[in-house]
Design a protein around this motif. Sequence first.
Motif, PDB file in Angstrom:
ATOM      1  N   LYS A  80      42.543  53.585  38.560  1.00 27.45           N
ATOM      2  CA  LYS A  80      43.086  52.276  38.252  1.00 27.45           C
ATOM      3  C   LYS A  80      41.970  51.245  38.184  1.00 27.45           C
ATOM      4  CE  LYS A  80      47.423  53.252  40.716  1.00 27.45           C
ATOM      5  NZ  LYS A  80      48.331  52.790  41.785  1.00 27.45           N
ATOM      6  N   ALA A  81      42.214  50.189  37.419  1.00 32.06           N
ATOM      7  CA  ALA A  81      41.244  49.090  37.333  1.00 32.06           C
ATOM      8  C   ALA A  81      41.979  47.793  37.047  1.00 32.06           C
ATOM      9  CB  ALA A  81      40.210  49.363  36.254  1.00 32.06           C
ATOM     10  N   ASN A  82      41.573  46.739  37.726  1.00 32.80           N
ATOM     11  CA  ASN A  82      42.105  45.394  37.522  1.00 32.80           C
ATOM     12  C   ASN A  82      41.000  44.532  36.903  1.00 32.80           C
ATOM     13  OD1 ASN A  82      42.111  42.464  38.912  1.00 32.80           O
ATOM     14  ND2 ASN A  82      44.200  43.067  38.421  1.00 32.80           N
ATOM     15  N   LEU A  83      41.343  43.816  35.830  1.00 32.91           N
ATOM     16  CA  LEU A  83      40.339  43.035  35.102  1.00 32.91           C
ATOM     17  C   LEU A  83      40.805  41.602  34.935  1.00 32.91           C
ATOM     18  CD1 LEU A  83      38.403  44.190  31.967  1.00 32.91           C
ATOM     19  CD2 LEU A  83      39.540  41.971  31.968  1.00 32.91           C
ATOM     20  N   VAL A  84      39.957  40.654  35.340  1.00 28.94           N
ATOM     21  CA  VAL A  84      40.209  39.229  35.129  1.00 28.94           C
ATOM     22  C   VAL A  84      38.910  38.601  34.617  1.00 28.94           C
ATOM     23  CG1 VAL A  84      42.009  39.060  36.892  1.00 28.94           C
ATOM     24  CG2 VAL A  84      39.618  38.665  37.516  1.00 28.94           C
ATOM     25  N   ALA A  85      39.048  37.428  33.997  1.00 29.86           N
ATOM     26  CA  ALA A  85      37.889  36.766  33.400  1.00 29.86           C
ATOM     27  C   ALA A  85      37.347  35.673  34.310  1.00 29.86           C
ATOM     28  CB  ALA A  85      38.266  36.166  32.048  1.00 29.86           C
ATOM     29  N   GLU A  86      36.055  35.423  34.186  1.00 36.82           N
ATOM     30  CA  GLU A  86      35.388  34.306  34.848  1.00 36.82           C
ATOM     31  C   GLU A  86      34.653  33.518  33.772  1.00 36.82           C
ATOM     32  OE1 GLU A  86      32.882  35.807  37.903  1.00 36.82           O
ATOM     33  OE2 GLU A  86      34.525  36.580  39.124  1.00 36.82           O
TER      34      GLU A  86
END
Length: 236
Positions: free
Chosen positions: A125-131
Motif C-alpha cells: 500500500k502507498a498513500n500519496l499527498v502533495a506539498e
Amino acid sequence: MNKQSTFLFFTVLLAISSLRGLAQSDFKANPAPAPYSVGLQLGTTGAGIQLARVLTPDSRLIGRVGVSYFAYNRPFRVKAGEGKLHITPDLVMGIALASVKWHPFKTNPFFLTGGAGYTWRPDVKANLVAEGKVKFGGLEISEENVGVINANLRWRNALGYAGLGYGRSTPVRRLGFAVELGCYYLGAPTVDLQYTGFLETTTIDEQIPVIQNNLKNYRFLPSLQFLVTYGLFRRK
C-alpha cells in the motif's frame, strides 16, 4: 545480469563456500543429526523462526514449519516541479510456511526444498499527498487539487515455494548453519486505486485493467535466507 542479480549471486557463492567445510565435516564425522531443531532465519523476507524434524532413518528428508516477518513504512518525498510528492508506503510481509527438504546426496549438505504457505498481508500500500505545486507530464497542479491518492497492489493469500541451499536444518553438532535461495509464487496481483482531487476528472479507472495486465508477470518473490539452527534431543 544487472548489479542486484550479480550481488545476490556472489553473496550466495560466498555463503556456500564458507559453510561447505563445516557442513561436509559434519556429514563425514557423524552422519546422524539431531532428530529435531529450532532455527532462526534472516533474509530478504525478514526475520523468522522455524522448527524442523528428521522424517527418514537416513536423515535425508526433513520436514519444516516456520514464520517470517518484515515491515517497512518510512515516508519519503519525490520532487515534482516546484513541489514534492509525500509518499508513505505500508509494506508488511508476514509468511507462514510448511516445507520439505531433500538431501539428494548422502555425504553432501546440498538440498532441494518445496512447500506451501500463507501470508496474512499479501499487499503493498502507498498513500500519496502533495506539498506545494506539482507537475504531472507538464501539467502544473496545486496542492489542493492533487488531493489524496491511496494505491494498493494485492496478491493472493496462499503461496507456493521452491528453493535450494547448502547446510542442514537439524545439525550434527549443537549448532548448524545454512544458506537458502528460493522463490515464492504469489499469483498475478490486482490493483485498487482510491483518490480525491484532479484524478476524479480523468478516465484513470478505465486504465486500471491495463495496469493490472502490465503487472501480471510480477508473480514471483525471490528469497535469500541465512539460517542458524540448534539441535534438540540429540542422539547419544
